[in-house]
Motif scaffolding. Structure first.
Motif, PDB file in Angstrom:
ATOM      1  N   ASP A 213       5.672 -23.448  18.237  1.00  0.00           N
ATOM      2  CA  ASP A 213       4.741 -23.169  19.337  1.00  0.00           C
ATOM      3  C   ASP A 213       3.441 -23.923  19.117  1.00  0.00           C
ATOM      4  O   ASP A 213       3.014 -24.133  17.969  1.00  0.00           O
ATOM      5  N   ARG A 215      -0.532 -23.910  20.609  1.00  0.00           N
ATOM      6  CA  ARG A 215      -1.548 -23.255  21.442  1.00  0.00           C
ATOM      7  C   ARG A 215      -2.892 -23.948  21.255  1.00  0.00           C
ATOM      8  O   ARG A 215      -3.200 -24.443  20.162  1.00  0.00           O
ATOM      9  N   SER A 441       4.009 -22.416  25.556  1.00  0.00           N
ATOM     10  CA  SER A 441       2.636 -21.895  25.686  1.00  0.00           C
ATOM     11  C   SER A 441       1.726 -22.900  26.388  1.00  0.00           C
ATOM     12  O   SER A 441       0.908 -22.528  27.230  1.00  0.00           O
TER      13      SER A 441
END
Length: 541
Positions: A213, A215, A441
């Motif tokens: 992920d 972010r 994300s």
């Protein structure tokens, strides 16, 4: 640049996701103060100015801090140790490890790309120079019939006079014939190792981790005013001011739905571990008849068919849904030679992302094989080891786990096949950034337009103007053109990304630009019109 740290986290300057050609290209380019100009003399002049400007600023800083220590003489002058950089790659702990694994698996002797397709930022002909400097010119293989298609200026004028001028002939000068050789696999990877050593891109700055992920947000332990990247992996979290996405595409997927028990009998080309599989190796050792089905119309399918025939498979069935396409490169010569700027100019002048996407698809035009491998496959066909079926697809397939045999029927000129021991899908990888797990994300928090699976990134190669996530390789095709998938796209993309990163980090550092007049600054960096610098010069009466 030193990393920013707090009592809890370490924030790096740059994190590169991917250690393949695009990732290595970005890392090398960030450490090269005087790269070879890919486009204009103005840009090269700008590099020289930046080197002078930064050297002056560093000297001033050292004098103020009393830290005027000399650099270790063993460190090359091209290295920029101030940059805190980390690369993450799921495939291994060294640069280009996945590439090396695939080349070894397919037993590829030479690359498909010409000599000026490489990721060395120091010189356009760096790979060719490396070959001659190390007495390895015998590892180059000429691309016969490639340069012969090109016409010199004299030949073109002669044909015009005779009324025989052909259309759409690349105007690549005959003097560039030396470029149209391909390097051997060991030579290419030796050159990559040379790049790693030259810029001290040691394995210590590379970590084997799967990125899960990404972010971009405020982190309480760092700052309430500046957003940073939090990159989550299977081993923890890393933080950086800037991130670079340099991956080769979506995870490989077999284009036919398979049940879990059927996966033993089918493999995507990018997931091959042992060739052929162990249960087939036993059959071959026992002199039993074996059959392999290869699906795909690109170069990888021809390489697998050749490898299977050489490894003892009795018969290889090579099917493709369209016609057989023969090309030296993935894209046409008009996109490859020194004069590719003409095609690129038309590409960059396209008004919409849809127009660019169409140009990319038209230029690549699906999978193709090289003339060299066409001859190899034809030899196998002549001996009866390979059978090629065009305009053919799989109609149905059923796996028998007890006998480890496929029952396959086709759509096309031939409908039936003998029992198939294994199916290889050389169908490439997909291009849809919105389906990448690590970008979920980012797509939610900072959505951008999707055009044909490619992200509509900015001209500075960033995700958005307010998000310093830079995109390299295949997913940057809307900015780089059809060559984004290839080594040439890796080098040009690295060049543009490095410009943007250096501009960001330079602005963040502040500096002595106030001492320069704006006119002088624009002149030396090649921005705007140079004649503006003359406006304030007093004219003698």
């Amino acid at each position: 640049m030193a990393s920013s740290t707090s009592s809890v986290i370490q924030v790096r300057d740059v994190i590169i996701i991917g250690a393949g050609p695009s990732g290595l290209g970005v890392a090398a380019r960030l450490h090269e103060p005087l790269p070879a100009a890919n486009f204009t003399d103005d840009e090269h002049r700008r590099f020289h100015w930046i080197k002078q400007y930064r050297a002056s600023k560093t000297t001033t800083k050292n004098q103020r801090k009393g830290a005027g220590k000399q650099r270790n003489a063993s460190v090359p002058s091209t290295v920029t140790p101030e940059l805190d950089l980390l690369a993450l790659d799921a495939s291994g702990k060294s640069w280009m490890q996945r590439w090396q694994g695939l080349f070894k698996t397919f037993d590829i002797s030479h690359l498909r790309s010409p000599m000026f397709f490489h990721v060395d930022p120091s010189e356009r002909d760096a790979l060719l120079s490396y070959a001659y400097a190390n007495d390895r010119s015998d590892e180059l293989r000429e691309l016969h019939g490639c340069v012969g298609k090109e016409l010199s200026k004299y030949q073109r004028k002669k044909r015009e006079r005779m009324g025989r001028q052909q259309q759409n002939i690349p105007t690549i000068d005959e003097r560039d014939r030396k470029d149209y050789y391909v390097p051997s696999t060991p030579l290419f990877f030796s050159h990559c190792d040379c790049i790693v050593d030259r810029y001290q891109l040691s394995d210590t700055m590379l970590s084997q981790e799967q990125v899960e992920d990404i972010r971009y947000d405020y982190v309480r332990d760092f700052s309430d005013e500046q957003k940073i990247f939090c990159i989550k992996t299977n081993k923890g979290c890393h933080y950086s001011k800037i991130a670079v996405l340099a991956i080769g595409g979506n995870p490989p997927q077999i284009p036919y739905p398979l049940k879990p028990g059927e996966m033993e009998g089918a493999t995507h080309a990018m997931d091959i571990k042992a060739f052929p599989p162990l249960y087939m190796q036993k059959k071959i050792a026992n002199k039993a008849r074996t059959n392999v089905l290869v699906v795909g119309g690109g170069l990888t399918s021809a390489q697998i068919a050749d490898l299977a025939a050489r490894r003892g498979v009795s018969k290889v069935w090579l099917i493709m849904r369209g016609p057989l396409k023969i090309k030296h490169f993935d894209i046409g010569l008009e996109w490859v030679g020194k004069f590719r700027n003409v095609e690129h100019a038309q590409f960059w002048n396209s008004e919409t992302a849809d127009e660019r996407c169409k140009k990319i698809m038209d230029a690549r035009n699906g999978g193709s094989i090289t003339p060299y491998y066409k001859k190899i496959v034809e030899k196998h066909i002549a001996t009866g080891r390979v059978d090629m079926l065009l305009h053919t697809t799989i109609d149905s397939m059923k796996w028998d786990p007890s006998s480890k045999i496929w029952d396959v029927s086709l759509k096309g000129e031939r409908q039936d096949l003998p029992p198939i021991d294994h199916i290889y899908f050389a169908t490439g990888v997909g291009t849809n950034f919105e389906s990448l797990p690590c970008l979920q994300s980012m797509c939610h928090d900072y959505p951008i337009e999707n055009c044909g699976g490619f992200p509509c990134i900015t001209e500075k190669m960033a995700w958005r103007k307010d998000v310093p996530l830079f995109v390299a390789g295949r997913f940057a095709a809307l900015q780089l053109g059809p060559g984004a998938h290839n080594l040439i796209g890796a080098r040009i993309g690295a060049d543009r990304i490095a410009w943007s990163i250096q501009e960001m980090l330079g602005t963040e550092e502040g500096g002595d630009r106030a001492n320069w007049t704006q006119d002088k600054f624009n002149y030396l960096t090649g921005r705007g019109s140079r004649y503006d610098a003359l406006a304030n010069i007093p004219v003698a009466g």
